[in-house]
Structures are given as structure tokens and as C-alpha cells.
Design a protein around this motif. Structure first.
Motif, PDB file in Angstrom:
ATOM      1  N   VAL A   6       0.855  -1.184   0.000  1.00 30.24           N
ATOM      2  CA  VAL A   6       0.000   0.000   0.000  1.00 30.24           C
ATOM      3  C   VAL A   6       0.887   1.229   0.000  1.00 30.24           C
ATOM      4  O   VAL A   6       1.771   1.375   0.841  1.00 30.24           O
ATOM      5  CB  VAL A   6      -0.937   0.015   1.236  1.00 30.24           C
ATOM      6  CG1 VAL A   6      -1.768   1.283   1.259  1.00 30.24           C
ATOM      7  CG2 VAL A   6      -1.821  -1.217   1.257  1.00 30.24           C
ATOM      8  N   GLN A  36      -1.169  -7.787  -4.388  1.00 27.06           N
ATOM      9  CA  GLN A  36      -1.946  -6.593  -4.717  1.00 27.06           C
ATOM     10  C   GLN A  36      -1.134  -5.356  -4.389  1.00 27.06           C
ATOM     11  O   GLN A  36      -0.643  -5.218  -3.266  1.00 27.06           O
ATOM     12  CB  GLN A  36      -3.257  -6.559  -3.927  1.00 27.06           C
ATOM     13  CG  GLN A  36      -4.188  -7.689  -4.249  1.00 27.06           C
ATOM     14  CD  GLN A  36      -5.475  -7.627  -3.437  1.00 27.06           C
ATOM     15  OE1 GLN A  36      -5.573  -6.929  -2.439  1.00 27.06           O
ATOM     16  NE2 GLN A  36      -6.465  -8.379  -3.873  1.00 27.06           N
ATOM     17  N   TRP A  38      -1.654  -1.616  -3.973  1.00 30.43           N
ATOM     18  CA  TRP A  38      -2.685  -0.607  -3.786  1.00 30.43           C
ATOM     19  C   TRP A  38      -2.055   0.777  -3.773  1.00 30.43           C
ATOM     20  O   TRP A  38      -1.190   1.056  -2.965  1.00 30.43           O
ATOM     21  CB  TRP A  38      -3.401  -0.823  -2.458  1.00 30.43           C
ATOM     22  CG  TRP A  38      -4.202  -2.066  -2.411  1.00 30.43           C
ATOM     23  CD1 TRP A  38      -3.738  -3.324  -2.122  1.00 30.43           C
ATOM     24  CD2 TRP A  38      -5.584  -2.191  -2.673  1.00 30.43           C
ATOM     25  NE1 TRP A  38      -4.777  -4.221  -2.186  1.00 30.43           N
ATOM     26  CE2 TRP A  38      -5.921  -3.550  -2.513  1.00 30.43           C
ATOM     27  CE3 TRP A  38      -6.584  -1.295  -3.022  1.00 30.43           C
ATOM     28  CZ2 TRP A  38      -7.209  -4.025  -2.680  1.00 30.43           C
ATOM     29  CZ3 TRP A  38      -7.866  -1.766  -3.185  1.00 30.43           C
ATOM     30  CH2 TRP A  38      -8.165  -3.118  -3.026  1.00 30.43           C
ATOM     31  N   ASP A  40      -1.619   4.824  -6.194  1.00 34.17           N
ATOM     32  CA  ASP A  40      -1.453   5.457  -7.490  1.00 34.17           C
ATOM     33  C   ASP A  40      -0.178   4.950  -8.151  1.00 34.17           C
ATOM     34  O   ASP A  40       0.881   4.887  -7.516  1.00 34.17           O
ATOM     35  CB  ASP A  40      -1.385   6.985  -7.343  1.00 34.17           C
ATOM     36  CG  ASP A  40      -2.709   7.576  -6.862  1.00 34.17           C
ATOM     37  OD1 ASP A  40      -3.763   7.020  -7.213  1.00 34.17           O
ATOM     38  OD2 ASP A  40      -2.668   8.584  -6.144  1.00 34.17           O
ATOM     39  N   PRO A  60      -5.150  -2.330  -8.158  1.00 38.02           N
ATOM     40  CA  PRO A  60      -6.488  -1.731  -8.099  1.00 38.02           C
ATOM     41  C   PRO A  60      -6.509  -0.212  -8.068  1.00 38.02           C
ATOM     42  O   PRO A  60      -7.568   0.386  -8.148  1.00 38.02           O
ATOM     43  CB  PRO A  60      -7.078  -2.293  -6.803  1.00 38.02           C
ATOM     44  CG  PRO A  60      -6.143  -3.342  -6.345  1.00 38.02           C
ATOM     45  CD  PRO A  60      -4.845  -3.126  -7.012  1.00 38.02           C
ATOM     46  N   GLY A  61      -5.337   0.425  -7.935  1.00 34.53           N
ATOM     47  CA  GLY A  61      -5.316   1.880  -7.823  1.00 34.53           C
ATOM     48  C   GLY A  61      -5.489   2.309  -6.387  1.00 34.53           C
ATOM     49  O   GLY A  61      -5.281   1.542  -5.457  1.00 34.53           O
ATOM     50  N   TRP A  62      -5.888   3.575  -6.229  1.00 34.36           N
ATOM     51  CA  TRP A  62      -6.005   4.104  -4.879  1.00 34.36           C
ATOM     52  C   TRP A  62      -7.414   3.894  -4.335  1.00 34.36           C
ATOM     53  O   TRP A  62      -8.396   4.322  -4.927  1.00 34.36           O
ATOM     54  CB  TRP A  62      -5.658   5.584  -4.818  1.00 34.36           C
ATOM     55  CG  TRP A  62      -5.867   6.117  -3.446  1.00 34.36           C
ATOM     56  CD1 TRP A  62      -6.818   6.987  -3.034  1.00 34.36           C
ATOM     57  CD2 TRP A  62      -5.136   5.753  -2.278  1.00 34.36           C
ATOM     58  NE1 TRP A  62      -6.737   7.188  -1.678  1.00 34.36           N
ATOM     59  CE2 TRP A  62      -5.703   6.436  -1.185  1.00 34.36           C
ATOM     60  CE3 TRP A  62      -4.060   4.893  -2.032  1.00 34.36           C
ATOM     61  CZ2 TRP A  62      -5.236   6.302   0.115  1.00 34.36           C
ATOM     62  CZ3 TRP A  62      -3.598   4.766  -0.742  1.00 34.36           C
ATOM     63  CH2 TRP A  62      -4.171   5.471   0.309  1.00 34.36           C
ATOM     64  N   VAL A  63      -7.501   3.229  -3.224  1.00 34.67           N
ATOM     65  CA  VAL A  63      -8.733   3.091  -2.450  1.00 34.67           C
ATOM     66  C   VAL A  63      -8.328   3.130  -0.983  1.00 34.67           C
ATOM     67  O   VAL A  63      -7.151   2.988  -0.657  1.00 34.67           O
ATOM     68  CB  VAL A  63      -9.487   1.779  -2.737  1.00 34.67           C
ATOM     69  CG1 VAL A  63      -9.935   1.698  -4.171  1.00 34.67           C
ATOM     70  CG2 VAL A  63      -8.661   0.577  -2.363  1.00 34.67           C
ATOM     71  N   ASP A  64      -9.284   3.276  -0.114  1.00 34.22           N
ATOM     72  CA  ASP A  64      -8.993   3.188   1.312  1.00 34.22           C
ATOM     73  C   ASP A  64      -8.631   1.738   1.614  1.00 34.22           C
ATOM     74  O   ASP A  64      -9.473   0.846   1.510  1.00 34.22           O
ATOM     75  CB  ASP A  64     -10.207   3.620   2.124  1.00 34.22           C
ATOM     76  CG  ASP A  64      -9.952   3.581   3.622  1.00 34.22           C
ATOM     77  OD1 ASP A  64      -8.850   3.192   4.051  1.00 34.22           O
ATOM     78  OD2 ASP A  64     -10.881   3.933   4.375  1.00 34.22           O
ATOM     79  N   PRO A  65      -7.392   1.461   1.993  1.00 34.26           N
ATOM     80  CA  PRO A  65      -6.965   0.067   2.156  1.00 34.26           C
ATOM     81  C   PRO A  65      -7.411  -0.589   3.451  1.00 34.26           C
ATOM     82  O   PRO A  65      -7.341  -1.810   3.578  1.00 34.26           O
ATOM     83  CB  PRO A  65      -5.440   0.174   2.119  1.00 34.26           C
ATOM     84  CG  PRO A  65      -5.158   1.536   2.673  1.00 34.26           C
ATOM     85  CD  PRO A  65      -6.290   2.406   2.191  1.00 34.26           C
ATOM     86  N   LYS A  66      -7.897   0.193   4.410  1.00 34.84           N
ATOM     87  CA  LYS A  66      -8.175  -0.375   5.739  1.00 34.84           C
ATOM     88  C   LYS A  66      -9.062  -1.617   5.714  1.00 34.84           C
ATOM     89  O   LYS A  66      -8.758  -2.589   6.404  1.00 34.84           O
ATOM     90  CB  LYS A  66      -8.740   0.701   6.656  1.00 34.84           C
ATOM     91  CG  LYS A  66      -7.702   1.735   7.014  1.00 34.84           C
ATOM     92  CD  LYS A  66      -8.296   2.844   7.847  1.00 34.84           C
ATOM     93  CE  LYS A  66      -7.429   4.066   7.721  1.00 34.84           C
ATOM     94  NZ  LYS A  66      -8.210   5.270   7.531  1.00 34.84           N
ATOM     95  N   TYR A  68      -9.181  -3.884   3.589  1.00 31.44           N
ATOM     96  CA  TYR A  68      -8.504  -4.984   2.900  1.00 31.44           C
ATOM     97  C   TYR A  68      -7.352  -5.586   3.700  1.00 31.44           C
ATOM     98  O   TYR A  68      -6.885  -6.674   3.387  1.00 31.44           O
ATOM     99  CB  TYR A  68      -8.016  -4.518   1.528  1.00 31.44           C
ATOM    100  CG  TYR A  68      -9.165  -4.032   0.680  1.00 31.44           C
ATOM    101  CD1 TYR A  68      -9.991  -4.929   0.020  1.00 31.44           C
ATOM    102  CD2 TYR A  68      -9.441  -2.673   0.585  1.00 31.44           C
ATOM    103  CE1 TYR A  68     -11.062  -4.489  -0.732  1.00 31.44           C
ATOM    104  CE2 TYR A  68     -10.516  -2.219  -0.169  1.00 31.44           C
ATOM    105  CZ  TYR A  68     -11.320  -3.130  -0.821  1.00 31.44           C
ATOM    106  OH  TYR A  68     -12.391  -2.693  -1.546  1.00 31.44           O
TER     107      TYR A  68
END
Length: 172
Positions: A6, A36, A38, A40, A60-66, A68
């Protein structure tokens, strides 16, 4: 066996060394393993990612990783240079053990072999060795995950504020 990275997916975060380790283990087509990345993706690393295309590598690009972290076996963060990466404590707070480089800032708060592992910077062989260790020893993922959570619970925002105030109050 899901491994997360991440952060900004770039060269300075050590992503090429993680990819080299994954390939050296022969996991690029292993359906029971998943890597994975995670965050940009910078243009500088796109050619590197193209070299390591595999069935079980996702970006997957940028998402809130918490949400996952709990689905992951481990967080791998092989940064070449870092002050301190918040994602390390985030992962640890969910009970996810970590593989971090000695330049990630994490050696200030974790003990090698207790909450995860600290590997030398730019050492894909060491990363591969620790990935394999976790995969071969699921009970260690659980044990180190519990330790990671216990350690993360000590690093609260209140503690941080208290330490900053103590530092500012110290007349040195």
C-alpha cells in the motif's frame, strides 16, 4: 496467500524488489497466491510492471486500504527511503504482520521476528525468503499478527500529541 503493498506504486517504494521476489518464488501463476499493489501508479514504474505481468498481480489503484488489511496474510513495504509510513501501523492495527525494509521507518517501532520482519533495503532475496516463511508457517502469521496489533495499539494519537508537547516544552 494474499500479500499487500500500500502506497504510491513507484521505484522509491521498492516495488521492483517485491516483484523480483515474487517472480523468484515462482508465484506469478500460482492461483493460491495473490500480490496486490494498492495506490497510485507512477509513470516511471509502468514499464517495470509490464515486465512482471502475471495472473495473480493486481493494481487496483487508490482506495482506502483499511478494509482490505484483514483479508491479507501480510503487508510488504520494501521502501528505499521513508520517514515513517502510516500504512505500516494501519496494517498492524488490524493484526496484519509486515515485511518492511530497514529504511521504512518501521524498525523504530517493531522488532524483527515479533510483528513481522525487517529486511535489508534493495534485497529481493531477503523479501522472497520472508514471503516463503510466512507462506510455509501460517501459525506465524497469526502470532506475529497478534503482536503487531498489540504494538500498534501503543501508538495512539494521544501519545503522539503528548510526545510532541513534551518535546516542545523541553528547553534543551
Amino acid at each position: 496467500f494474499r500479500t499487500l503493498f500500500v502506497g504510491s506504486v513507484n521505484l522509491l517504494k521498492g516495488v521492483p524488489y517485491l516483484l523480483q521476489a515474487w517472480e523468484a518464488l515462482g508465484w506469478e501463476n500460482d492461483e493460491s497466491a495473490e500480490l496486490q499493489l494498492w495506490g497510485d501508479i507512477t509513470s516511471e514504474i509502468e514499464p517495470v510492471l509490464d515486465q512482471y505481468e502475471s495472473k495473480n498481480l493486481s493494481t487496483p489503484g487508490w482506495v482506502d486500504p483499511k478494509p482490505y488489511y484483514r483479508e491479507a496474510a501480510i503487508l510488504a513495504f520494501p521502501s528505499l527511503t521513508e520517514g515513517f509510513a502510516k500504512v505500516i501501523l494501519e496494517a498492524m492495527s488490524t493484526g496484519t504482520p509486515v515485511i518492511v525494509s530497514e529504511n521504512s521507518g518501521a524498525p523504530d517501532i517493531i522488532e524483527d521476528g515479533r510483528e513481522g520482519f525487517i529486511v535489508p533495503t534493495r534485497d529481493s532475496d531477503a523479501i522472497a525468503e520472508k514471503l516463503q516463511y510466512f507462506r510455509d508457517n501460517p501459525s506465524e502469521i497469526e502470532r506475529m499478527g497478534r503482536n503487531a496489533r498489540d504494538t500498534a495499539e501503543q501508538y495512539t494519537w494521544d501519545r503522539f500529541v503528548d510526545e510532541v508537547i513534551a518535546f516542545l516544552d523541553d528547553p534543551v
